[in-house]
Design a protein around this motif. Sequence first.
Motif, PDB file in Angstrom:
ATOM      1  N   ILE A   1     -10.716  -6.403   0.585  1.00  0.00           N
ATOM      2  CA  ILE A   1      -9.902  -5.410   1.382  1.00  0.00           C
ATOM      3  C   ILE A   1      -8.721  -5.860   1.989  1.00  0.00           C
ATOM      4  O   ILE A   1      -8.650  -6.999   2.725  1.00  0.00           O
ATOM      5  N   LYS A   2      -7.747  -5.314   1.688  1.00  0.00           N
ATOM      6  CA  LYS A   2      -6.232  -5.737   2.135  1.00  0.00           C
ATOM      7  C   LYS A   2      -5.941  -4.759   3.083  1.00  0.00           C
ATOM      8  O   LYS A   2      -6.039  -3.419   2.846  1.00  0.00           O
ATOM      9  N   ASN A   3      -5.224  -5.225   3.921  1.00  0.00           N
ATOM     10  CA  ASN A   3      -4.190  -3.995   5.076  1.00  0.00           C
ATOM     11  C   ASN A   3      -5.239  -3.111   5.592  1.00  0.00           C
ATOM     12  O   ASN A   3      -4.938  -1.932   5.734  1.00  0.00           O
ATOM     13  N   PRO A   4      -6.391  -3.478   6.173  1.00  0.00           N
ATOM     14  CA  PRO A   4      -7.117  -2.446   6.729  1.00  0.00           C
ATOM     15  C   PRO A   4      -6.573  -2.039   8.210  1.00  0.00           C
ATOM     16  O   PRO A   4      -6.062  -2.904   8.798  1.00  0.00           O
ATOM     17  N   ARG A   5      -6.480  -0.665   8.261  1.00  0.00           N
ATOM     18  CA  ARG A   5      -5.954  -0.127   9.653  1.00  0.00           C
ATOM     19  C   ARG A   5      -6.415   1.184   9.734  1.00  0.00           C
ATOM     20  O   ARG A   5      -6.788   1.961   9.018  1.00  0.00           O
ATOM     21  N   ALA A   6      -6.370   1.603  11.106  1.00  0.00           N
ATOM     22  CA  ALA A   6      -6.838   2.839  11.467  1.00  0.00           C
ATOM     23  C   ALA A   6      -5.682   3.621  12.167  1.00  0.00           C
ATOM     24  O   ALA A   6      -4.834   3.138  13.036  1.00  0.00           O
ATOM     25  N   ARG A   7      -5.610   5.077  12.110  1.00  0.00           N
ATOM     26  CA  ARG A   7      -4.561   5.913  12.953  1.00  0.00           C
ATOM     27  C   ARG A   7      -5.173   6.966  13.128  1.00  0.00           C
ATOM     28  O   ARG A   7      -5.812   7.643  12.452  1.00  0.00           O
ATOM     29  N   GLY A   8      -4.913   7.543  14.664  1.00  0.00           N
ATOM     30  CA  GLY A   8      -5.525   8.730  14.855  1.00  0.00           C
ATOM     31  C   GLY A   8      -4.452   9.397  15.675  1.00  0.00           C
ATOM     32  O   GLY A   8      -3.263   8.979  15.951  1.00  0.00           O
ATOM     33  N   PHE A   9      -4.945  10.474  16.583  1.00  0.00           N
ATOM     34  CA  PHE A   9      -3.850  11.166  17.272  1.00  0.00           C
ATOM     35  C   PHE A   9      -4.277  11.546  18.633  1.00  0.00           C
ATOM     36  O   PHE A   9      -5.487  10.947  19.120  1.00  0.00           O
ATOM     37  N   ASN A  10      -3.488  11.958  19.543  1.00  0.00           N
ATOM     38  CA  ASN A  10      -3.754  12.087  21.097  1.00  0.00           C
ATOM     39  C   ASN A  10      -4.645  13.499  21.343  1.00  0.00           C
ATOM     40  O   ASN A  10      -4.823  13.773  22.426  1.00  0.00           O
ATOM     41  N   ALA A  11      -4.589  14.440  20.159  1.00  0.00           N
ATOM     42  CA  ALA A  11      -5.164  15.596  20.511  1.00  0.00           C
ATOM     43  C   ALA A  11      -5.872  16.100  19.005  1.00  0.00           C
ATOM     44  O   ALA A  11      -5.399  15.318  17.885  1.00  0.00           O
TER      45      ALA A  11
ATOM     46  N   ALA B   1      -6.754   1.642   3.766  1.00  0.00           N
ATOM     47  CA  ALA B   1      -7.013   0.149   3.209  1.00  0.00           C
ATOM     48  C   ALA B   1      -6.694  -0.082   1.663  1.00  0.00           C
ATOM     49  O   ALA B   1      -6.842   0.899   0.981  1.00  0.00           O
ATOM     50  N   ARG B   2      -6.365  -0.996   1.263  1.00  0.00           N
ATOM     51  CA  ARG B   2      -6.200  -1.200  -0.105  1.00  0.00           C
ATOM     52  C   ARG B   2      -7.502  -2.097  -0.467  1.00  0.00           C
ATOM     53  O   ARG B   2      -7.695  -2.955  -0.233  1.00  0.00           O
ATOM     54  N   ILE B   3      -8.293  -1.638  -1.403  1.00  0.00           N
ATOM     55  CA  ILE B   3      -9.355  -2.057  -1.962  1.00  0.00           C
ATOM     56  C   ILE B   3      -9.271  -2.475  -3.413  1.00  0.00           C
ATOM     57  O   ILE B   3      -8.896  -1.900  -4.457  1.00  0.00           O
ATOM     58  N   LEU B   4      -9.266  -4.043  -3.719  1.00  0.00           N
ATOM     59  CA  LEU B   4      -8.966  -4.495  -5.019  1.00  0.00           C
ATOM     60  C   LEU B   4     -10.318  -4.934  -5.570  1.00  0.00           C
ATOM     61  O   LEU B   4     -11.276  -5.413  -4.880  1.00  0.00           O
ATOM     62  N   ASP B   5     -10.342  -4.810  -7.027  1.00  0.00           N
ATOM     63  CA  ASP B   5     -11.762  -5.262  -7.556  1.00  0.00           C
ATOM     64  C   ASP B   5     -11.564  -7.017  -8.109  1.00  0.00           C
ATOM     65  O   ASP B   5     -10.540  -7.545  -7.459  1.00  0.00           O
TER      66      ASP B   5
ATOM     67  N   VAL C   1     -20.278   1.393   1.216  1.00  0.00           N
ATOM     68  CA  VAL C   1     -20.081   1.748   2.670  1.00  0.00           C
ATOM     69  C   VAL C   1     -19.275   0.620   3.101  1.00  0.00           C
ATOM     70  O   VAL C   1     -19.371  -0.524   3.113  1.00  0.00           O
ATOM     71  N   LEU C   2     -18.180   1.274   3.635  1.00  0.00           N
ATOM     72  CA  LEU C   2     -17.066   0.229   4.315  1.00  0.00           C
ATOM     73  C   LEU C   2     -17.527   0.398   5.879  1.00  0.00           C
ATOM     74  O   LEU C   2     -17.278   1.235   6.404  1.00  0.00           O
ATOM     75  N   THR C   3     -17.559  -0.829   6.484  1.00  0.00           N
ATOM     76  CA  THR C   3     -18.079  -1.005   8.009  1.00  0.00           C
ATOM     77  C   THR C   3     -17.082  -2.389   8.416  1.00  0.00           C
ATOM     78  O   THR C   3     -16.169  -2.726   7.924  1.00  0.00           O
TER      79      THR C   3
ATOM     80  N   SER D   1     -10.423  -8.490 -10.365  1.00  0.00           N
ATOM     81  CA  SER D   1      -9.208  -8.784 -11.404  1.00  0.00           C
ATOM     82  C   SER D   1      -7.950  -8.378 -10.494  1.00  0.00           C
ATOM     83  O   SER D   1      -7.064  -8.492 -10.978  1.00  0.00           O
ATOM     84  N   GLY D   2      -8.154  -7.948  -9.269  1.00  0.00           N
ATOM     85  CA  GLY D   2      -6.988  -7.428  -8.315  1.00  0.00           C
ATOM     86  C   GLY D   2      -6.304  -6.445  -8.564  1.00  0.00           C
ATOM     87  O   GLY D   2      -5.264  -6.064  -8.050  1.00  0.00           O
ATOM     88  N   GLU D   3      -6.952  -5.587  -9.352  1.00  0.00           N
ATOM     89  CA  GLU D   3      -6.714  -4.040  -9.512  1.00  0.00           C
ATOM     90  C   GLU D   3      -7.145  -3.108  -8.312  1.00  0.00           C
ATOM     91  O   GLU D   3      -8.175  -3.388  -8.070  1.00  0.00           O
ATOM     92  N   PRO D   4      -6.303  -2.193  -8.096  1.00  0.00           N
ATOM     93  CA  PRO D   4      -6.888  -1.354  -7.093  1.00  0.00           C
ATOM     94  C   PRO D   4      -8.113  -0.443  -7.371  1.00  0.00           C
ATOM     95  O   PRO D   4      -7.894   0.090  -8.435  1.00  0.00           O
ATOM     96  N   VAL D   5      -8.970  -0.478  -6.542  1.00  0.00           N
ATOM     97  CA  VAL D   5     -10.164   0.704  -6.880  1.00  0.00           C
ATOM     98  C   VAL D   5      -9.870   1.741  -6.783  1.00  0.00           C
ATOM     99  O   VAL D   5     -10.484   2.755  -7.469  1.00  0.00           O
ATOM    100  N   LEU D   6      -8.958   2.165  -6.048  1.00  0.00           N
ATOM    101  CA  LEU D   6      -8.603   3.793  -5.556  1.00  0.00           C
ATOM    102  C   LEU D   6      -7.228   3.837  -5.811  1.00  0.00           C
ATOM    103  O   LEU D   6      -6.281   3.602  -5.054  1.00  0.00           O
ATOM    104  N   PRO D   7      -6.783   3.798  -7.116  1.00  0.00           N
ATOM    105  CA  PRO D   7      -5.343   3.721  -7.195  1.00  0.00           C
ATOM    106  C   PRO D   7      -4.667   4.961  -6.642  1.00  0.00           C
ATOM    107  O   PRO D   7      -5.136   6.051  -6.493  1.00  0.00           O
ATOM    108  N   ASN D   8      -3.445   4.738  -6.215  1.00  0.00           N
ATOM    109  CA  ASN D   8      -2.473   5.629  -5.648  1.00  0.00           C
ATOM    110  C   ASN D   8      -2.922   6.170  -4.441  1.00  0.00           C
ATOM    111  O   ASN D   8      -2.817   7.281  -4.222  1.00  0.00           O
TER     112      ASN D   8
END
Length: 157
Positions: free
Chosen positions: A124-134, A78-82, A58-60, A84-91
Amino acid sequence: MLRRLVSMLCSLPLLLGLALPCDAAELQLSEVRLDPCGELDAGNQPELSRPVGASCYVLTGDVENRSKNSVIDTDVYARILDASGEPVLPNRTRVGSIGDVNPGLSPFALRISVPAGTPGPFVIKNPRARGFNAPVRSRVDADDDDLLPLERGINQQ
């Protein structure tokens, strides 16, 4: 060139008499962390004696909407690294949706499937959120619950 293409794509529905949200709002995330799902969480699979395929996490954190209006259909990136510094969710940097965010500071939580056997601790690197006005997705629930079904019952125990 890309900016001109995006502008044309956003204005095309207006020419056809349709209204689509093209303005995205950037939101601030803080106190972001990744923890294993609780034992009672529906995403957990306690009946398995060893992990198979994926493990539930769970990401909180907190999301801050500094505008005066709600931000709709918000996605978290977000970029989640293990260890060893490898991405947990590649691409993939989009980790999920947290629905609508009202003005002010709000907590958020979403489930993430991490491949079984991935060594922690996670960074966790570069966490950010983006949404819309509608709204950008259809809303068929009568109770106006904007969370996706898997995000409704996160039990953090």
